[in-house]
Enzyme design. Structure first.
Site, PDB file in Angstrom:
ATOM      1  N   CYS A  88       0.875  -1.173   0.000  1.00  0.00           N
ATOM      2  CA  CYS A  88       0.000   0.000   0.000  1.00  0.00           C
ATOM      3  C   CYS A  88       0.907   1.215   0.000  1.00  0.00           C
ATOM      4  CB  CYS A  88      -0.891  -0.009   1.241  1.00  0.00           C
ATOM      5  SG  CYS A  88      -1.881   1.484   1.474  1.00  0.00           S
ATOM      6  N   CYS A 201      -0.446   3.487  -6.949  1.00  0.00           N
ATOM      7  CA  CYS A 201      -1.288   2.828  -5.957  1.00  0.00           C
ATOM      8  C   CYS A 201      -1.453   1.387  -6.416  1.00  0.00           C
ATOM      9  CB  CYS A 201      -2.652   3.524  -5.867  1.00  0.00           C
ATOM     10  SG  CYS A 201      -3.868   2.654  -4.827  1.00  0.00           S
TER      11      CYS A 201
END
Length: 301
Positions: A88, A201
């Site tokens: 993440c 991302c």
């Protein structure tokens, strides 16, 4: 705010080579990293913690992200993982060093958008980073900008859309406003002479094909890059250095068995031990059948 989930009991006698690799993301986005890991390390077993109770992390404060990340890392460490990937970008940007400081004996690999190679390979001297606000504001990315982009006189265009992560989590329906905004932004990037687009991302590689199709259809001349393959290579190197690679053929590559469960409930230890990927969600109300459908759709695309 979430509370600490119950970890999987680990045996003190477990060998490091047979211990799982831990993966953490706020949702399913980290599965894009898992696919790279499985490609380079097919004999390993993987334990995934998805903080679906608190997804997305992008709009959250740094303090919140740090707290939630440590809860996830605690769970993976106590579950016996030999190495942890914080899959993440937002969590890595705000909590990677904190997690490493808390667990100095466990390798923890974090993500930073693949901006460095984009900068080094840019001919137009203009690149774009598509990421969450937390990642764009985070120290890791801005250090790369200071160390590489500014000296090379490369302009870095930052852009985020808070609806992209929920769009991926919903299965990326084409008939919605989110892909239309994304298509419009790709044209804006081209007008700004952007020649490399960094997917910053872990959710975003799942719509990579959509982006590349739009770039080709509009002849925008933009290359798309992400950090998944580099992260997998780094994990492999660390396991080789610590002699912790799983024994060959420990897990049959052709049999990608999947276990789905809640992170705070009892689990089937036999099924868990036989699974290539054990995927746990932090939301106790999550429908595991629906989670299974989504995970299967993403890893078998």
């Amino acid at each position: 705010m979430a509370t600490q989930a119950t970890p999987i009991p680990s045996s003190p006698s477990i060998k490091m080579d047979s211990a799982p690799i831990g993966i953490f993301d706020s949702g399913v986005g980290g599965l894009s990293v898992y696919l790279h890991l499985k490609q380079q390390l097919p004999d390993e077993q993987y334990l995934y913690y998805a903080d679906t109770l608190n997804v997305p992390y992008g709009p959250r404060s740094s303090a919140e992200i740090k707290e939630l990340t440590l809860i996830a890392v605690d769970w993976l460490v106590q579950s016996g993982c030999k190495l942890i990937v914080i899959a993440c970008n937002s969590a890595s940007a705000h909590a990677l060093q904190l997690a490493r400081h808390k667990y100095p004996h466990i390798p923890i690999v974090g993500l930073v958008p693949a901006l460095k190679p984009a900068v080094l390979n840019s001919n137009s001297k203009s690149v774009a980073v598509l990421a969450t606000k937390a990642t764009l504001d985070g120290e890791l990315l801005n250090t790369v900008i200071s160390d590489y982009a500014l000296p090379a006189q490369v302009n870095v265009v930052k852009w985020f859309d808070p609806n992209l992560v929920p769009w991926v989590e919903a299965g990326m329906p084409i008939q919605s406003e989110t892909p239309e905004r994304l298509k419009a932004q790709l044209k804006n990037f081209a007008q700004q002479k952007v020649d490399h687009l960094v997917l910053g991302c872990t959710h975003y590689p799942f719509f990579r094909e959509f982006v590349m199709s739009q770039i080709a259809d509009e002849n925008l001349g933009i290359k798309v890059v992400d950090s998944g393959a580099a992260i997998a290579a780094r994990v492999k190197t660390l396991l080789q250095q610590s002699q912790s690679l799983a024994a060959s053929k420990q897990v049959e590559a052709s049999n990608e068995s999947l276990y789905i469960g809640h992170s705070d409930q009892e689990r089937d230890d036999l099924s868990l031990a036989q699974s290539t990927l054990s995927f746990f969600v932090s939301d106790p109300k999550a429908d595991l059948a629906e989670v299974s459908k989504l995970v299967n759709r993403l890893i078998h695309r």
